[in-house]
Every structure is written in structure tokens, then in C-alpha cells.
Design an enzyme around this catalytic site. Structure first.
Site, short mmCIF file in Angstrom:
data_model
loop_
_atom_site.label_atom_id
_atom_site.label_comp_id
_atom_site.label_asym_id
_atom_site.label_seq_id
_atom_site.Cartn_x
_atom_site.Cartn_y
_atom_site.Cartn_z
N GLY A 1 0.84 -1.20 0.00
CA GLY A 1 0.00 0.00 0.00
C GLY A 1 0.87 1.24 0.00
O GLY A 1 2.06 1.18 0.33
N CYS B 1 5.46 -0.34 7.68
CA CYS B 1 5.17 0.90 6.94
C CYS B 1 6.40 1.30 6.15
O CYS B 1 7.51 1.29 6.70
CB CYS B 1 4.80 2.01 7.93
SG CYS B 1 4.38 3.58 7.14
N LEU B 2 6.20 1.63 4.89
CA LEU B 2 7.34 2.03 4.05
C LEU B 2 7.99 3.31 4.57
O LEU B 2 9.14 3.58 4.26
CB LEU B 2 6.87 2.22 2.60
CG LEU B 2 6.30 0.96 1.93
CD1 LEU B 2 5.78 1.30 0.54
CD2 LEU B 2 7.34 -0.15 1.86
N HIS C 1 -2.88 7.39 7.17
CA HIS C 1 -1.89 8.30 6.56
C HIS C 1 -2.57 9.58 6.05
O HIS C 1 -1.98 10.66 6.11
CB HIS C 1 -1.19 7.63 5.38
CG HIS C 1 -0.04 6.74 5.75
ND1 HIS C 1 1.06 7.19 6.44
CD2 HIS C 1 0.19 5.43 5.49
CE1 HIS C 1 1.92 6.19 6.60
NE2 HIS C 1 1.41 5.10 6.05
N GLN D 1 2.64 10.07 1.95
CA GLN D 1 3.95 9.43 2.09
C GLN D 1 4.93 9.91 1.00
O GLN D 1 6.14 9.82 1.18
CB GLN D 1 3.83 7.90 2.02
CG GLN D 1 3.11 7.30 3.22
CD GLN D 1 3.00 5.80 3.12
OE1 GLN D 1 2.07 5.28 2.49
NE2 GLN D 1 3.95 5.09 3.70
N HIS E 1 -4.84 1.29 7.61
CA HIS E 1 -3.48 1.83 7.76
C HIS E 1 -3.27 3.00 6.79
O HIS E 1 -2.77 4.06 7.17
CB HIS E 1 -2.47 0.70 7.49
CG HIS E 1 -1.04 1.11 7.48
ND1 HIS E 1 -0.13 0.68 8.42
CD2 HIS E 1 -0.33 1.89 6.62
CE1 HIS E 1 1.06 1.19 8.16
NE2 HIS E 1 0.97 1.93 7.06
N GLU E 2 -3.67 2.81 5.52
CA GLU E 2 -3.46 3.86 4.51
C GLU E 2 -4.36 5.06 4.78
O GLU E 2 -3.95 6.21 4.57
CB GLU E 2 -3.71 3.31 3.10
CG GLU E 2 -2.85 2.13 2.69
CD GLU E 2 -1.36 2.35 2.88
OE1 GLU E 2 -0.90 3.50 2.84
OE2 GLU E 2 -0.65 1.35 3.11
O1 K1U Z 1 1.62 2.31 4.09
C1 K1U Z 1 2.66 1.71 3.86
O2 K1U Z 1 3.71 2.21 4.17
C2 K1U Z 1 2.64 0.36 3.19
C3 K1U Z 1 2.58 -0.80 4.15
C4 K1U Z 1 1.14 -1.30 4.21
C5 K1U Z 1 0.78 -2.20 5.33
C6 K1U Z 1 1.51 -3.33 5.64
C7 K1U Z 1 1.12 -4.17 6.69
C8 K1U Z 1 -0.03 -3.89 7.38
C9 K1U Z 1 -0.74 -2.77 7.08
C10 K1U Z 1 -0.34 -1.93 6.04
C11 K1U Z 1 3.52 -1.86 3.63
O3 K1U Z 1 3.34 -2.38 2.59
S1 K1U Z 1 4.88 -2.27 4.60
C12 K1U Z 1 5.54 -3.72 3.79
C13 K1U Z 1 4.83 -4.93 4.22
O4 K1U Z 1 4.43 -5.04 5.37
C14 K1U Z 1 4.58 -6.05 3.29
C15 K1U Z 1 5.16 -6.10 2.05
C16 K1U Z 1 4.90 -7.15 1.19
C17 K1U Z 1 4.08 -8.17 1.58
C18 K1U Z 1 3.50 -8.16 2.83
C19 K1U Z 1 3.76 -7.09 3.70
ZN ZN Z 2 2.34 3.26 6.14
#
Ligand code: K1U
Ligand code: ZN
Length: 194
Positions: free
Chosen positions: A66, A114-115, A160, A71, A156-157
């Protein structure tokens, strides 16, 4: 640039392979941009779809599921989600001006990342299911019921878009401090707006 009738308004589509460099830099914990509420989008046009494409390329490059516009320093109510990074044929979700219209009383716990807070993973409690209304990348009104990882990611998004980060919702203070410290962040970087 105006589009011909043949071109029409194409649904956004970009390859899912990561690029050598993210088209849009992703802000990290401590940046003011992550704490600023996003504004509603009044027009869904080709310029907005170009932003969506760049957000998708940036999300795929960072291997996230996401990404929300704040962000990448854009204060618009726009987010993208793709839970199926390995399947090229699965289209991403694009949510414009999303609103949660219902949330379940039942809660669940999930270890979120979270990225914008690289490598930090912590448990957060949220409603298990949500109903969301939004506009899609063509400006059409949509409504979905989400559960599982999709419900989690939408919430989560959407946080943000309000300048809220998942670390604001972590209740285990000891784990929060330790996990932040281990990954090079300090507690003052959190600076909650809540
Ligand atoms: O918002 C962001 O920064 C993206 C975030 C979204 C998210 C992940 C986990 C739970 C809620 C929301 C990410 O993508 S972090 C990377 C991550 O957790 C992931 C990446 C690839 C596959 C599975 C998880
Ligand atoms: Zn995030």
C-alpha cells in the site's frame, strides 16, 4: 494533454517489477509531510492518474502492499493498494476520497509495517472488517466491504491521509521504544498529532 476519443480514460496500469529507483521519494518517520492531513480531491483527471501511476511504481519498487499520497509528500486523499504483488494480472486498488462507512465491533491484532518506518514491525489492534466508499481512478463512486489483510491495509493507509501513523496506535510502549531504537529511530521522531 488532451486525449483522443480512441485513447479514452484508460484505467491505470503499470508493470509490477521494481525499478532501479523510486519515481517518488517516500518520506520517513520525522518528516512533517507524514503529519499533515490530506485534502479532498475535486477532479479525477489524467494528471491525477499520472500521480497514481507514479505512486504504484514507487510502491512496487519499495515492495509495499500500500501507499498513501502524503507518504510521497502529496497532501491529497488518494491511496493505492495491491495485495497480489506476484500476479501481474491482478489490478491494484485505487481509492480516492475514501470514507469508512462502517467498522466491525470485532477487533483483531496484526503486526504492521510501513514504508515510511522501514523495518519496524509492531502489533496494532483494529476493527476486523470495514465498509468503505470512495471514487475509483475514473472518478466513479464505489463501495467495498473488506476483511483480512485488505481491511487492515485500508485502515493503515487511511490513517496516513489524516497524518496518523501505525506507531501512534501501538499500545505496547516497551516494544515500540525498543523496535524504534533497533532500527535507528528515536522516540521524538514519532511526534504524534493525536
Ligand atoms: O503504508 C505503507 O507504508 C505500506 C505498508 C502497508 C501495510 C503493511 C502491513 C499492514 C498494514 C499496512 C507496507 O506495505 S509495509 C511492507 C509490508 O508489510 C509487506 C510487504 C509485502 C508483503 C507483505 C507485507
Ligand atoms: Zn504506512
Amino acid at each position: 494533454m488532451a486525449r483522443s476519443a480512441e485513447q479514452g480514460n484508460r484505467t491505470v496500469h503499470v508493470p509490477k517489477e521494481p525499478l532501479a529507483e523510486s519515481p517518488l521519494p517516500i518520506h520517513t518517520l520525522g518528516a512533517r509531510e507524514l503529519r499533515t492531513a490530506a485534502r479532498r480531491i475535486s477532479k479525477v483527471d489524467e494528471e491525477l492518474r499520472d500521480l497514481v501511476r507514479d505512486m504504484l511504481r514507487s510502491m512496487y519498487t519499495a515492495r509495499g502492499i500500500g501507499l498513501a499520497a502524503p507518504q510521497v509528500g502529496v497532501q491529497k486523499q488518494l491511496l493505492v493498494i495491491d495485495l497480489d504483488l506476484e500476479e501481474a494480472a491482478t489490478p491494484p486498488l485505487v481509492l480516492i476520497n475514501p470514507e469508512i462507512t462502517a467498522a466491525s465491533a470485532s477487533l483483531n491484532t496484526y503486526e504492521e509495517g510501513c514504508l515510511s518506518i522501514p523495518k519496524v514491525y509492531l502489533e496494532v489492534v483494529r476493527p476486523s472488517t470495514v465498509e468503505v466508499s470512495f471514487r475509483d481512478d475514473q472518478g466513479r463512486p464505489r463501495r467495498i466491504k473488506a476483511d483480512g489483510l485488505l481491511a487492515r491495509c485500508i485502515q493503515h493507509e487511511m490513517d496516513h491521509l489524516n497524518g496518523v501513523l501505525f506507531v501512534d496506535r501501538v499500545t505496547d510502549e516497551l516494544s515500540l521504544n525498543e523496535e524504534l531504537r533497533q532500527h535507528g529511530f528515536e522516540r521524538h521522531h514519532v511526534e504524534s498529532i493525536r
